[in-house]
Structure formats: structure tokens, C-alpha cells
Design a protein around this motif. Structure first.
Motif, PDB file in Angstrom:
ATOM      1  N   TYR A 104      -0.093 -19.914   2.046  1.00  0.00           N
ATOM      2  CA  TYR A 104       0.883 -19.959   0.959  1.00  0.00           C
ATOM      3  C   TYR A 104       0.744 -18.736   0.052  1.00  0.00           C
ATOM      4  O   TYR A 104       1.749 -18.175  -0.421  1.00  0.00           O
ATOM      5  CB  TYR A 104       0.711 -21.239   0.151  1.00  0.00           C
ATOM      6  CG  TYR A 104       1.363 -22.446   0.768  1.00  0.00           C
ATOM      7  CD1 TYR A 104       2.492 -22.326   1.563  1.00  0.00           C
ATOM      8  CD2 TYR A 104       0.862 -23.722   0.538  1.00  0.00           C
ATOM      9  CE1 TYR A 104       3.099 -23.433   2.125  1.00  0.00           C
ATOM     10  CE2 TYR A 104       1.466 -24.840   1.098  1.00  0.00           C
ATOM     11  CZ  TYR A 104       2.574 -24.688   1.896  1.00  0.00           C
ATOM     12  OH  TYR A 104       3.177 -25.781   2.444  1.00  0.00           O
ATOM     13  N   ALA A 105      -0.489 -18.334  -0.226  1.00  0.00           N
ATOM     14  CA  ALA A 105      -0.699 -17.128  -1.038  1.00  0.00           C
ATOM     15  C   ALA A 105      -0.108 -15.909  -0.340  1.00  0.00           C
ATOM     16  O   ALA A 105       0.498 -15.037  -0.993  1.00  0.00           O
ATOM     17  CB  ALA A 105      -2.192 -16.935  -1.297  1.00  0.00           C
ATOM     18  N   TYR A 106      -0.253 -15.839   0.980  1.00  0.00           N
ATOM     19  CA  TYR A 106       0.334 -14.726   1.731  1.00  0.00           C
ATOM     20  C   TYR A 106       1.854 -14.775   1.673  1.00  0.00           C
ATOM     21  O   TYR A 106       2.519 -13.735   1.580  1.00  0.00           O
ATOM     22  CB  TYR A 106      -0.143 -14.749   3.179  1.00  0.00           C
ATOM     23  CG  TYR A 106       0.459 -13.655   4.016  1.00  0.00           C
ATOM     24  CD1 TYR A 106      -0.028 -12.352   3.943  1.00  0.00           C
ATOM     25  CD2 TYR A 106       1.525 -13.917   4.870  1.00  0.00           C
ATOM     26  CE1 TYR A 106       0.533 -11.339   4.698  1.00  0.00           C
ATOM     27  CE2 TYR A 106       2.098 -12.911   5.617  1.00  0.00           C
ATOM     28  CZ  TYR A 106       1.600 -11.624   5.537  1.00  0.00           C
ATOM     29  OH  TYR A 106       2.167 -10.621   6.287  1.00  0.00           O
ATOM     30  N   ASN A 107       2.443 -15.987   1.736  1.00  0.00           N
ATOM     31  CA  ASN A 107       3.898 -16.112   1.618  1.00  0.00           C
ATOM     32  C   ASN A 107       4.407 -15.541   0.310  1.00  0.00           C
ATOM     33  O   ASN A 107       5.394 -14.780   0.278  1.00  0.00           O
ATOM     34  CB  ASN A 107       4.310 -17.580   1.732  1.00  0.00           C
ATOM     35  CG  ASN A 107       4.319 -18.088   3.156  1.00  0.00           C
ATOM     36  OD1 ASN A 107       3.832 -19.176   3.429  1.00  0.00           O
ATOM     37  ND2 ASN A 107       4.862 -17.333   4.093  1.00  0.00           N
ATOM     38  N   ILE A 108       3.741 -15.891  -0.799  1.00  0.00           N
ATOM     39  CA  ILE A 108       4.167 -15.393  -2.109  1.00  0.00           C
ATOM     40  C   ILE A 108       4.030 -13.875  -2.173  1.00  0.00           C
ATOM     41  O   ILE A 108       4.935 -13.168  -2.648  1.00  0.00           O
ATOM     42  CB  ILE A 108       3.346 -16.061  -3.223  1.00  0.00           C
ATOM     43  CG1 ILE A 108       3.643 -17.572  -3.278  1.00  0.00           C
ATOM     44  CG2 ILE A 108       3.642 -15.431  -4.573  1.00  0.00           C
ATOM     45  CD1 ILE A 108       2.836 -18.315  -4.312  1.00  0.00           C
ATOM     46  N   TRP A 109       2.912 -13.345  -1.696  1.00  0.00           N
ATOM     47  CA  TRP A 109       2.703 -11.897  -1.712  1.00  0.00           C
ATOM     48  C   TRP A 109       3.724 -11.181  -0.823  1.00  0.00           C
ATOM     49  O   TRP A 109       4.252 -10.133  -1.209  1.00  0.00           O
ATOM     50  CB  TRP A 109       1.285 -11.567  -1.256  1.00  0.00           C
ATOM     51  CG  TRP A 109       1.039 -10.093  -1.082  1.00  0.00           C
ATOM     52  CD1 TRP A 109       0.935  -9.395   0.077  1.00  0.00           C
ATOM     53  CD2 TRP A 109       0.894  -9.134  -2.133  1.00  0.00           C
ATOM     54  NE1 TRP A 109       0.723  -8.071  -0.165  1.00  0.00           N
ATOM     55  CE2 TRP A 109       0.699  -7.874  -1.521  1.00  0.00           C
ATOM     56  CE3 TRP A 109       0.914  -9.215  -3.523  1.00  0.00           C
ATOM     57  CZ2 TRP A 109       0.522  -6.705  -2.258  1.00  0.00           C
ATOM     58  CZ3 TRP A 109       0.736  -8.049  -4.250  1.00  0.00           C
ATOM     59  CH2 TRP A 109       0.546  -6.825  -3.627  1.00  0.00           C
ATOM     60  N   SER A 110       4.039 -11.740   0.319  1.00  0.00           N
ATOM     61  CA  SER A 110       5.010 -11.124   1.215  1.00  0.00           C
ATOM     62  C   SER A 110       6.401 -11.113   0.592  1.00  0.00           C
ATOM     63  O   SER A 110       7.138 -10.117   0.712  1.00  0.00           O
ATOM     64  CB  SER A 110       5.030 -11.877   2.548  1.00  0.00           C
ATOM     65  OG  SER A 110       5.991 -11.333   3.426  1.00  0.00           O
ATOM     66  N   GLN A 111       6.783 -12.182  -0.061  1.00  0.00           N
ATOM     67  CA  GLN A 111       8.096 -12.215  -0.711  1.00  0.00           C
ATOM     68  C   GLN A 111       8.157 -11.239  -1.886  1.00  0.00           C
ATOM     69  O   GLN A 111       9.178 -10.561  -2.093  1.00  0.00           O
ATOM     70  CB  GLN A 111       8.393 -13.643  -1.172  1.00  0.00           C
ATOM     71  CG  GLN A 111       8.602 -14.628  -0.040  1.00  0.00           C
ATOM     72  CD  GLN A 111       8.637 -16.058  -0.497  1.00  0.00           C
ATOM     73  OE1 GLN A 111       8.562 -16.346  -1.700  1.00  0.00           O
ATOM     74  NE2 GLN A 111       8.742 -16.992   0.439  1.00  0.00           N
ATOM     75  N   TYR A 112       7.069 -11.153  -2.644  1.00  0.00           N
ATOM     76  CA  TYR A 112       7.021 -10.231  -3.786  1.00  0.00           C
ATOM     77  C   TYR A 112       7.159  -8.782  -3.327  1.00  0.00           C
ATOM     78  O   TYR A 112       7.969  -8.014  -3.862  1.00  0.00           O
ATOM     79  CB  TYR A 112       5.710 -10.443  -4.537  1.00  0.00           C
ATOM     80  CG  TYR A 112       5.464  -9.455  -5.651  1.00  0.00           C
ATOM     81  CD1 TYR A 112       6.110  -9.581  -6.872  1.00  0.00           C
ATOM     82  CD2 TYR A 112       4.585  -8.389  -5.474  1.00  0.00           C
ATOM     83  CE1 TYR A 112       5.889  -8.677  -7.896  1.00  0.00           C
ATOM     84  CE2 TYR A 112       4.352  -7.477  -6.481  1.00  0.00           C
ATOM     85  CZ  TYR A 112       5.010  -7.625  -7.696  1.00  0.00           C
ATOM     86  OH  TYR A 112       4.783  -6.721  -8.696  1.00  0.00           O
ATOM     87  N   THR A 113       6.378  -8.390  -2.322  1.00  0.00           N
ATOM     88  CA  THR A 113       6.454  -7.011  -1.826  1.00  0.00           C
ATOM     89  C   THR A 113       7.774  -6.748  -1.111  1.00  0.00           C
ATOM     90  O   THR A 113       8.272  -5.612  -1.118  1.00  0.00           O
ATOM     91  CB  THR A 113       5.285  -6.732  -0.873  1.00  0.00           C
ATOM     92  OG1 THR A 113       5.281  -7.703   0.184  1.00  0.00           O
ATOM     93  CG2 THR A 113       3.964  -6.795  -1.624  1.00  0.00           C
ATOM     94  N   GLY A 114       8.347  -7.777  -0.484  1.00  0.00           N
ATOM     95  CA  GLY A 114       9.631  -7.597   0.177  1.00  0.00           C
ATOM     96  C   GLY A 114      10.740  -7.286  -0.803  1.00  0.00           C
ATOM     97  O   GLY A 114      11.605  -6.437  -0.530  1.00  0.00           O
ATOM     98  N   ILE A 115      10.737  -7.954  -1.961  1.00  0.00           N
ATOM     99  CA  ILE A 115      11.752  -7.663  -2.980  1.00  0.00           C
ATOM    100  C   ILE A 115      11.590  -6.238  -3.498  1.00  0.00           C
ATOM    101  O   ILE A 115      12.580  -5.531  -3.765  1.00  0.00           O
ATOM    102  CB  ILE A 115      11.652  -8.686  -4.124  1.00  0.00           C
ATOM    103  CG1 ILE A 115      11.965 -10.087  -3.621  1.00  0.00           C
ATOM    104  CG2 ILE A 115      12.609  -8.328  -5.261  1.00  0.00           C
ATOM    105  CD1 ILE A 115      11.781 -11.171  -4.655  1.00  0.00           C
ATOM    106  N   LEU A 116      10.340  -5.776  -3.633  1.00  0.00           N
ATOM    107  CA  LEU A 116      10.103  -4.413  -4.124  1.00  0.00           C
ATOM    108  C   LEU A 116      10.657  -3.366  -3.176  1.00  0.00           C
ATOM    109  O   LEU A 116      11.009  -2.247  -3.609  1.00  0.00           O
ATOM    110  CB  LEU A 116       8.599  -4.183  -4.323  1.00  0.00           C
ATOM    111  CG  LEU A 116       7.923  -4.986  -5.446  1.00  0.00           C
ATOM    112  CD1 LEU A 116       6.432  -4.688  -5.473  1.00  0.00           C
ATOM    113  CD2 LEU A 116       8.559  -4.656  -6.799  1.00  0.00           C
TER     114      LEU A 116
END
Length: 358
Positions: A104-116
Motif C-alpha cells: 500500500y505504501a508503494y501504491n501511494i508513492w507510485s501515484q504521487y510520483t506518477g502525478i509529478l
């Protein structure tokens, strides 16, 4: 969880059921000194399992089996009646919960970096509205993860909408009151309207919470900290969180591909993790529901004896609840005809109806 006091007959039924559970290794041996003193028989687990296996291997269509004094049972019932007692703290489930936290932590980090990585673009722009693509993505991401803010805001929005609907319908309600004067409108309000509004508000808060990955991480972390980690059918709520992550990751990939960004492949691990998690949860819960249906079918067809029926109810409680099982329901197996089947409509003295133990 509320602690219920046992009556005299309830206490007797409780200890007899505990003794029977110890014989087939369905309760922790020696968990209570009184239980140790009251049980002198050795466990007969192998014989118990063999008898159930013989009944399960016969055709479930035949209620009465030749050569056996008990009816056949379905295989799902056999699995439930012979499954190991559920521990309050399951080590394997704890390892899976820790792995889920990391994913789940990886999901949040992946979505955050994807938006960037997404380039800003005007989606809607006119004299009154100016909405950018990145603004919309960040708004949804924050609304999804910052549940402490999104839940009350969502409830306020729904409350305002309900107020507008009430105001719009008020003239029709006034006309209806004049036309149907014999109708008790207060009863309708208390028994239908208010419960419906409460259900809408609960559904709104429940939906927002289960879309949040951070909320799911907090729930798992609290379970690990309190050492109350065990499989439960209530884990099905993680499906909503997984679907939320999967859809958001796919939207990010679609936007990156439209902008010809080579970094779109960076979202694939997050998508694969969500897909794998979704398939595992859905298939495992489907298997659990099939077994529960087998148990309920055998109960409906009266294939189980008194002990098997009580043990089935215990197994269902273990699967569906996070609370400790108190076994208080076994009192009803002792009351017999002294407690008739009557609805709770009159003031009946419960002690007068109980069976007095000898």
C-alpha cells in the motif's frame, strides 16, 4: 464487546460445550482452570475427523446413509467442522498484513510520483471555470488519502444536498398532509425518513474511508499493534481500496501515454500489485462463501447433530466477527420446551421460563 452474564442453565450448557470442544481440540486446552478440572477425557480428534470424512465422502443428496447413524454432509461443512480453532493472533496473517502495508505504501508513492510526471493541461477553461488537469488529479489524490478532511467535507456536501431536496419537496409534503390527515406523519418520519438519511450518511462516510489507502494502512497497523490479526470475511472491504488504486493508476498511465511519456511503464508494478491483490481477495472470499453456503444448506436440511450445529455457529462467528467467541448461545440448546418460541412482544419473566438445573 459487551460481556453477557450467564444464567444458571446457561452456565451449565457453557461448560458442557467447552468439555465437548476440548475432546475434539476445538478450544485451547487448559485455557481455564475450571475447564481443566471438568474435562478428564482425552481428545478424540482422529475418530471425530474420520467420522465426518466418511459422511462427507458420501453423496450429499442422500440424507440418511446406509450403515451410518448420521446423515451425509457437504464437503464445505466438513472443512468447517474440522478446521483448526482460530487464534486471536495469527502469525501467517501478520506476515501478510506487513506485506500488505508495504504494498500500500508503494501504491501511494507510485501515484504521487506518477502525478509529478504528468504535464499540466487545461481541461475546462471559459469565463467562469478554469480547471487544470494537475489540479484535478491532486484534488482527487488528496481527497482520497486525507480522509480526516474528506469525510467531514463529504458529509457536509451530502447534508446540503439533502437539505435542498427537503426544501424542494416541502410543498408536496404540506399538500399530502392536508389530503391524508389520518396518516401518522411522525411515525413515517421516525421509521422511514430519518433511518434513510442515516443510511445515506453512513454509506457516504464508509465509501470515502474505503477508497483511502492511508486509512486501510492505519487499520492494518492498529490490528498488528493490538495483536488482533486473523482472517475475517470483513477483509472484503479491501476490495474497494484495491479497485480505487487500480482505477487511479490506470488513469495516470492513460494520461502519460497521451503525452508520449516513456515513464508510463513506471505505473505497471503498482497496477500489477493491485490486480494480484484484487484477484486473491475475490477468489479467497468466494471460496469462503461457498463453504458457508454448504454449512447453511446442511443446517437447513437438518443434517447436523446438536454439537455440530453449535460448532458450526462458532466457526461462522470466527469467520465473520473480530470479537472473542463467548459461547453464550448454547444456553438455547438446554431450554427445551420450557422456553416456547414466542416473539418479544410481551413482558415475560425470563427466569420463570428457564430450565432449572438439577
Amino acid at each position: 464487546m459487551a460481556e453477557c452474564k450467564r444464567s444458571e442453565i446457561g452456565q451449565k450448557a457453557y461448560w458442557e460445550f467447552i468439555k465437548a470442544l476440548e475432546k475434539v481440540d476445538q478450544v485451547e486446552k487448559g485455557w481455564n482452570e475450571v475447564a481443566l478440572e471438568s474435562c478428564e477425557d482425552e481428545p478424540l480428534v482422529s475418530r471425530y475427523v474420520e467420522r465426518l470424512r466418511e459422511r462427507a465422502e458420501r453423496s450429499a443428496d442422500n440424507v440418511i446413509l446406509k450403515g451410518l447413524d448420521r446423515p451425509a454432509i457437504r464437503f464445505g461443512t466438513f472443512k468447517y467442522l474440522t478446521s483448526k480453532r482460530e487464534e486471536h493472533f495469527d502469525s501467517s496473517a501478520t506476515v501478510m498484513s506487513c506485506a500488505t502495508l508495504a504494498l500500500y505504501a508503494y501504491n501511494i508513492w507510485s501515484q504521487y510520483t506518477g502525478i509529478l510526471r504528468i504535464t499540466d493541461d487545461n481541461m475546462i477553461k471559459n469565463r467562469w471555470i478554469d480547471i487544470n488537469l494537475l489540479d484535478l488529479l491532486w484534488l482527487y489524490f488528496c481527497w482520497k488519502e486525507c480522509f480526516l478532511l474528506s469525510v467531514p467535507v463529504s458529509l457536509v456536501i451530502i447534508g446540503v444536498l439533502l437539505a435542498f431536496v427537503t426544501a424542494a419537496l416541502s410543498p408536496a409534503v404540506i399538500i399530502a398532509k392536508h389530503m391524508y390527515k389520518n396518516v401518522n406523519w411522525n411515525t413515517i418520519l421516525l421509521s422511514h425518513v430519518i433511518p434513510a438519511i442515516q443510511d445515506i450518511l453512513y454509506l457516504t462516510a464508509f465509501s470515502v474511508l474505503n477508497l483511502s489507502t492511508s486509512w486501510r494502512m492505519i487499520v492494518i497497523a492498529v490490528q498488528i499493534f493490538q495483536k488482533s490479526v486473523n482472517p475475517s470475511l470483513k477483509d472484503f472491504s479491501v476490495v474497494l481500496t484495491t479497485i480505487s488504486n487500480l482505477i487511479f493508476d490506470m488513469v495516470i498511465v492513460m494520461l502519460l501515454e497521451q503525452q508520449d511519456k516513456p515513464s508510463a511503464s513506471g505505473q505497471l508494478p503498482s497496477i500489477l500489485i493491485s490486480m494480484g491483490r484484487l484477484l486473491i481477495v475475490l477468489n479467497s472470499q468466494h471460496m469462503v462463501l461457498d463453504d458457508i453456503c454448504d454449512v447453511l444448506r446442511d443446517i437447513n436440511e437438518n443434517r447436523l447433530n446438536k454439537f455440530e450445529l453449535a460448532l458450526s455457529l462458532v466457526k461462522l462467528q470466527e469467520r465473520l466477527l473480530d470479537d472473542d467467541i463467548q459461547y453464550n448461545f448454547v444456553e438455547h440448546f438446554y431450554t427445551g420446551t420450557n422456553v416456547p418460541f414466542i416473539p418479544d412482544t410481551d413482558n415475560v419473566d425470563r427466569n420463570r421460563l428457564e430450565v432449572k438445573s438439577e
